[in-house]
Scaffold this motif. Structure first.
Motif, short mmCIF file in Angstrom:
data_model
loop_
_atom_site.label_atom_id
_atom_site.label_comp_id
_atom_site.label_asym_id
_atom_site.label_seq_id
_atom_site.Cartn_x
_atom_site.Cartn_y
_atom_site.Cartn_z
N ALA A 1 75.48 29.86 31.68
CA ALA A 1 74.76 28.63 32.03
C ALA A 1 73.85 28.27 30.87
N ALA A 2 74.02 27.08 30.33
CA ALA A 2 73.11 26.57 29.30
C ALA A 2 72.19 25.59 30.03
N VAL A 3 71.05 26.09 30.47
CA VAL A 3 70.15 25.32 31.33
C VAL A 3 69.29 24.43 30.44
N ASN A 4 69.75 23.21 30.26
CA ASN A 4 69.09 22.31 29.30
C ASN A 4 68.19 21.29 29.98
N GLY A 5 67.70 21.65 31.15
CA GLY A 5 66.79 20.78 31.89
C GLY A 5 66.39 21.49 33.17
N SER B 1 74.61 32.04 39.41
CA SER B 1 76.00 32.44 39.69
C SER B 1 76.78 32.73 38.42
N CYS B 2 76.19 32.38 37.27
CA CYS B 2 76.86 32.64 35.98
C CYS B 2 76.52 34.04 35.48
N ASP B 3 77.30 34.52 34.51
CA ASP B 3 77.10 35.87 33.98
C ASP B 3 75.90 35.95 33.05
N TYR B 4 75.57 34.84 32.40
CA TYR B 4 74.50 34.85 31.39
C TYR B 4 73.81 33.49 31.42
N ARG B 5 72.50 33.51 31.25
CA ARG B 5 71.74 32.26 31.31
C ARG B 5 70.89 32.07 30.07
N MET B 6 71.08 30.96 29.40
CA MET B 6 70.16 30.57 28.33
C MET B 6 69.49 29.28 28.76
N MET B 7 68.25 29.09 28.32
CA MET B 7 67.49 27.93 28.83
C MET B 7 66.61 27.38 27.72
N SER C 1 63.25 25.49 26.24
CA SER C 1 61.84 25.63 26.60
C SER C 1 61.34 24.37 27.30
N LYS C 2 60.17 24.49 27.91
CA LYS C 2 59.51 23.39 28.65
C LYS C 2 60.35 22.89 29.81
N ASN C 3 61.04 23.81 30.48
CA ASN C 3 61.77 23.43 31.68
C ASN C 3 61.37 24.33 32.84
N VAL C 4 61.93 24.05 34.00
CA VAL C 4 61.61 24.88 35.17
C VAL C 4 62.89 25.28 35.89
N ILE C 5 62.82 26.47 36.50
CA ILE C 5 63.96 26.99 37.26
C ILE C 5 63.42 27.78 38.44
N GLY C 6 64.13 27.71 39.56
CA GLY C 6 63.71 28.49 40.72
C GLY C 6 64.22 27.88 42.00
N MET C 7 63.91 28.57 43.10
CA MET C 7 64.34 28.07 44.41
C MET C 7 63.09 27.62 45.17
N ASN C 8 62.91 26.32 45.24
CA ASN C 8 61.68 25.74 45.76
C ASN C 8 61.82 25.23 47.20
N ALA D 1 60.58 36.27 31.26
CA ALA D 1 59.78 37.48 31.48
C ALA D 1 60.26 38.25 32.71
N CYS D 2 60.70 37.55 33.75
CA CYS D 2 61.11 38.30 34.96
C CYS D 2 62.62 38.49 35.03
N GLY D 3 63.33 38.09 34.00
CA GLY D 3 64.78 38.36 33.96
C GLY D 3 65.63 37.32 34.67
N MET D 4 65.01 36.19 35.06
CA MET D 4 65.84 35.17 35.72
C MET D 4 66.77 34.50 34.72
N ILE D 5 66.31 34.41 33.47
CA ILE D 5 67.19 33.95 32.39
C ILE D 5 67.26 35.06 31.34
N ASP D 6 68.22 34.94 30.45
CA ASP D 6 68.45 36.00 29.46
C ASP D 6 67.97 35.63 28.06
N GLN D 7 67.83 34.33 27.81
CA GLN D 7 67.53 33.92 26.43
C GLN D 7 66.93 32.52 26.44
N ILE D 8 65.98 32.29 25.53
CA ILE D 8 65.45 30.94 25.34
C ILE D 8 66.13 30.35 24.10
N VAL D 9 66.63 29.14 24.26
CA VAL D 9 67.32 28.49 23.14
C VAL D 9 66.66 27.15 22.89
N GLU D 10 66.31 26.89 21.65
CA GLU D 10 65.67 25.59 21.35
C GLU D 10 66.72 24.53 21.09
#
Ligand SMILES: CCCCC/C=C\CCCC/C=C/C(=O)SCCNC(=O)CCNC(=O)[C@H](O)C(C)(C)COP(=O)(O)OP(=O)(O)OC[C@H]1O[C@@H](n2cnc3c(N)ncnc32)[C@H](O)[C@@H]1OP(=O)(O)O
Length: 177
Positions: free
Chosen positions: A95-99, A111-117, A119-126, A168-177
Motif C-alpha cells: 500500500a502506497a498511502v499517499n493521502g 490488508s496489504c503485506d507492506y505499507r509506505m506512507m 508524511s503529513k497524513n493520517v491513518i486509523g480506524m475512527n 512508531a507503532c508499526g501500523m506502517i513500515d516506511q515513510i516515503v516523501e
C-alpha cells in the motif's frame, strides 16, 4: 480503478474515484476484479495507491444513506469480498498511502503485506468517533498489525495517527516523501 504496468510482473493499481476515493459498491467491485485479473495474468506484485490527494476516505457514506436492505446486503458482501481477495491474495501487495486513510481506507492498507506512507497524513480506524464500531475483521487486522492492547486503545478512541506515529507503532513500515 486504473492499472499501470511497471514491468511485466509489477502493477500499480490506482483508485481513481474523485474526490476522496470513497468506497462505493462499484469501486470495491472494480478493485476486487482488478486484483483477480492481475492474479490470473502471472503478475507477481501490486502497489495499491490513489490517483488523488486522499488515499481512501473509507466506505462511501453517501451510498449508505437510507439504503434498501437489499443494497446494504450486497454492499456488505462486496466489502467482505474485497477484503478477503486483497488479504489472501497470492500477489505481493504494497500500500502506497499517499493521502488520508481513515476507517475502511485503513482496512485496505492493513490488508496489504507492506505499507509506505507519505508524511503529513493520517491513518486509523475512527469509526467510534461517529458512533459505530469496526467489524471484527477490521479489529483483527489492527490487532495483528500493532498488537492487541494498542489496537484496543486506538479503536476505542477512534484515533487517526499521524504518519510519524503510525510508523512508531508499526501500523506502517516506511515513510516515503
Ligand atoms: C453496509 C452496512 C452499513 C451498516 C453500518 C454498520 C456497521 C459499521 C461499519 C463500520 C465500518 C465503517 C467504515 C468506514 O469506512 S465509514 C467512513 C469513515 N470515513 C471517514 O470518517 C472519512 C471522512 N472524510 C474525511 O475525513 C475527509 O473527507 C478526508 C478523507 C480527510 C478528505 O478531506 P478533504 O480533502 O478536505 O476533503 P473534504 O472533506 O472536503 O471532502 C470532499 C468531498 O468528499 C466527501 N466525502 C468525504 N468522505 C466521504 C465518505 N467517506 N463517503 C462519502 N463522501 C465523502 C465530502 O462530503 C465532500 O463532498 P462535497 O464536496 O460534496 O461536500
Amino acid at each position: 480503478v486504473t492499472v499501470e504496468m511497471k514491468s511485466s510482473k509489477v502493477a500499480i493499481v490506482r483508485m481513481n474515484r474523485p474526490p476522496v476515493n470513497a468506497l462505493s459498491k462499484d469501486l470495491m467491485h472494480g478493485l476486487r476484479r482488478t486484483i483477480c485479473d492481475l492474479e490470473d495474468n502471472d503478475v507477481k506484485g501490486i502497489v495499491l495507491t490513489s490517483s488523488s490527494k486522499v488515499f481512501c476516505a473509507g466506505l462511501d457514506l453517501a451510498e449508505l444513506l437510507n439504503p434498501t436492505q437489499e443494497f446494504v446486503s450486497s454492499f456488505w458482501k462486496e466489502l467482505q469480498g474485497l477484503w478477503i481477495t486483497l488479504y489472501s491474495s497470492r500477489l505481493v501487495t504494497v500500500a502506497a498511502v499517499n493521502g488520508a486513510a481513515p476507517a475502511a481506507g485503513c482496512m485496505l492498507a492493513l490488508s496489504c503485506d507492506y505499507r509506505m506512507m507519505s508524511s503529513k497524513n493520517v491513518i486509523g480506524m475512527n469509526e467510534t468517533k461517529f458512533g459505530l464500531f469496526p467489524p471484527p475483521w477490521f479489529v483483527e487486522l489492527m490487532a495483528d498489525t500493532v498488537g492487541r492492547r494498542k489496537a484496543e486503545m486506538l479503536l476505542l478512541q477512534g484515533t487517526l495517527l499521524s504518519t510519524e506515529d503510525a510508523l512508531a507503532c508499526g501500523m506502517i513500515d516506511q515513510i516515503v516523501e
